[in-house]
Design a protein around this motif. Sequence first.
Motif, PDB file in Angstrom:
ATOM      1  N   UNK A 238       0.757  -1.316  -0.097  1.00 28.99           N
ATOM      2  CA  UNK A 238      -0.126   0.038   0.090  1.00 28.99           C
ATOM      3  C   UNK A 238       0.611   1.307   0.021  1.00 28.99           C
ATOM      4  N   UNK A 239       2.002   1.178   0.515  1.00 29.45           N
ATOM      5  CA  UNK A 239       2.934   2.326   0.813  1.00 29.45           C
ATOM      6  C   UNK A 239       4.267   2.256   0.036  1.00 29.45           C
ATOM      7  N   UNK A 240       4.926   3.460  -0.105  1.00 33.14           N
ATOM      8  CA  UNK A 240       6.077   3.459  -0.363  1.00 33.14           C
ATOM      9  C   UNK A 240       7.103   3.096   0.644  1.00 33.14           C
ATOM     10  N   UNK A 241       8.211   2.800   0.347  1.00 33.51           N
ATOM     11  CA  UNK A 241       8.965   2.267   1.513  1.00 33.51           C
ATOM     12  C   UNK A 241       9.510   3.070   2.586  1.00 33.51           C
ATOM     13  N   UNK A 242       9.634   4.566   2.106  1.00 33.60           N
ATOM     14  CA  UNK A 242       9.810   5.673   3.053  1.00 33.60           C
ATOM     15  C   UNK A 242       8.549   5.933   4.118  1.00 33.60           C
ATOM     16  N   UNK A 243       7.502   5.620   3.661  1.00 29.24           N
ATOM     17  CA  UNK A 243       6.419   5.529   4.568  1.00 29.24           C
ATOM     18  C   UNK A 243       5.942   4.335   5.297  1.00 29.24           C
ATOM     19  N   UNK A 244       6.479   3.340   4.959  1.00 31.42           N
ATOM     20  CA  UNK A 244       6.183   1.972   5.701  1.00 31.42           C
ATOM     21  C   UNK A 244       6.360   2.132   7.243  1.00 31.42           C
ATOM     22  N   UNK A 245       7.440   2.808   7.636  1.00 29.62           N
ATOM     23  CA  UNK A 245       7.588   2.979   9.078  1.00 29.62           C
ATOM     24  C   UNK A 245       6.664   3.370   9.700  1.00 29.62           C
ATOM     25  N   UNK A 246       5.944   4.550   9.116  1.00 22.36           N
ATOM     26  CA  UNK A 246       4.925   5.221  10.080  1.00 22.36           C
ATOM     27  C   UNK A 246       3.740   4.534  10.074  1.00 22.36           C
ATOM     28  N   UNK A 247       3.628   3.779   8.722  1.00 20.34           N
ATOM     29  CA  UNK A 247       2.370   2.885   8.999  1.00 20.34           C
ATOM     30  C   UNK A 247       2.446   1.765  10.112  1.00 20.34           C
ATOM     31  N   UNK A 248       3.639   1.095  10.299  1.00 15.46           N
ATOM     32  CA  UNK A 248       4.050   0.070  11.414  1.00 15.46           C
ATOM     33  C   UNK A 248       3.621   0.781  12.614  1.00 15.46           C
ATOM     34  N   UNK A 249       4.140   2.069  12.819  1.00 15.66           N
ATOM     35  CA  UNK A 249       3.971   2.618  14.171  1.00 15.66           C
ATOM     36  C   UNK A 249       2.477   2.999  14.494  1.00 15.66           C
ATOM     37  N   UNK A 250       1.798   3.423  13.569  1.00 12.84           N
ATOM     38  CA  UNK A 250       0.242   3.661  13.659  1.00 12.84           C
ATOM     39  C   UNK A 250      -0.206   2.405  13.948  1.00 12.84           C
ATOM     40  N   UNK A 251       0.111   1.390  13.428  1.00 10.61           N
ATOM     41  CA  UNK A 251      -0.529   0.185  13.750  1.00 10.61           C
ATOM     42  C   UNK A 251      -0.447  -0.336  15.176  1.00 10.61           C
ATOM     43  N   UNK A 252       1.022  -0.130  15.595  1.00 12.02           N
ATOM     44  CA  UNK A 252       1.238  -0.457  17.224  1.00 12.02           C
ATOM     45  C   UNK A 252       0.494   0.423  18.278  1.00 12.02           C
ATOM     46  N   UNK A 253       0.314   1.716  17.744  1.00 13.25           N
ATOM     47  CA  UNK A 253      -0.614   2.551  18.461  1.00 13.25           C
ATOM     48  C   UNK A 253      -2.149   2.213  18.351  1.00 13.25           C
ATOM     49  N   UNK A 254      -2.358   1.770  17.372  1.00 12.77           N
ATOM     50  CA  UNK A 254      -4.106   1.407  17.419  1.00 12.77           C
ATOM     51  C   UNK A 254      -4.055   0.202  18.514  1.00 12.77           C
ATOM     52  N   UNK A 255      -3.090  -0.785  18.415  1.00 13.42           N
ATOM     53  CA  UNK A 255      -3.213  -1.966  19.192  1.00 13.42           C
ATOM     54  C   UNK A 255      -3.226  -1.650  20.766  1.00 13.42           C
ATOM     55  N   UNK A 256      -2.220  -0.723  20.829  1.00  7.04           N
ATOM     56  CA  UNK A 256      -2.208  -0.234  22.129  1.00  7.04           C
ATOM     57  C   UNK A 256      -3.182   0.238  22.837  1.00  7.04           C
TER      58      UNK A 256
END
Length: 390
Positions: A238-256
């Motif tokens: 879904x995202x470019x490489x430079x935006x992938x880390x932001x997506x993963x951080x958002x997923x961790x925040x959703x879970x927490x």
Amino acid sequence: MVHILSILSLLFWLAVIPFGIGLIPANFISAKKRGPGFVLLAGYFGMWALFEVVTMPAVLFVKYDNFKVASVLFAVLSILCAAVGLWLWYRRAKSGKSGDRRHENDIHVNFINRIKEWIAAQVKRMSWAERIEWLLFFVLLGFQLYKAVAYASFDGDDAYYVVESLIAQQADVMYRILPYTGRPTDLDVRHALAVFPMWIAFVATRSHIHATIVSHTVMPLVLIPLSYLVYYEIGRRLFRRENLSIFMILMTMFQIFGNVSIYTSETFFLTRTWQGKAVAGSLVIPALFWMFLWIYDGKKEVTEKRTTPRKAGRRHEDIGLWIVFVCINMTAGVCSSIAVFLVCILMALTAFCLAITERDYRVILKMGAVCIPNVIYMAVYVIVAYSGLF
């Protein structure tokens, strides 16, 4: 020495065997689509699908020592499948079709060194901002793992699911003893076909660790990273490489911060990680969306190929992706009986949308074929529930 052997056994059954099984579908997809993450996820879904095929007949037709029968058969078949996967990878690498041109003529190169080189190459491509973002993601992931293990949550369902795993480990019996009383009981169709607690019992038996410890300590350390690996694979599409880390951080925040109700998938993800319904919501359903994204790309490639001269022997689709798709659907039955029905509805809706957007109605037939194991599962459920034969 006993603890070391237990850890080595866990590594064997939770890392080596799934990775070997995952090499089977990985050998039937293009090099650009496969990677270590794909292989590991495909291996786990393939392993769980195999466990369902082996365990369900044992639950239904073997009354005494059915867990011993199923665990021995599953151990043999899973080792054979892993060996087949390694042999396919060896043959592909030897023939120079591995997709790794640097090492295609040297299949005996140190595997650990190749992983180190790959990690170093990935880090070198990142900016300092990306490195900090990935570091933050791993800190958040480590925080979740620490909380899941050190502050394990206990709820009423543990009195059934975890005790079923323990009974199977200690008495070699699956779903024939009522966990609440310890007395013999008739087959409970609502739980008997969802054999995820039996897989936990298998891991506990092979590693000689108490089933409760495996459920509350080992499973979060395995299933939580696996879920994030699925999110990572989705993010790659879904995202470019430079935006992938932001997506993963958002997923961790959703879970927490997703514990707004006891019924949310985020709550189950961190507090009931070892339960089949938590795996269905946090791992199986996201994996379906991951496969949907691959199929969409695959359909685009088919359209592009139709506009270009066709090369001899060029395949129009990746068979390995459909193999993984079938295994994911079968894993839904391992986790929860209701998940089978939900997965079929989700696939039917997605197939309908894809058929319209891609103007190719064959996708409905293909996804219908993928759902055949689910239909068989539901038929068995109805027969067991209403025939009175079991």
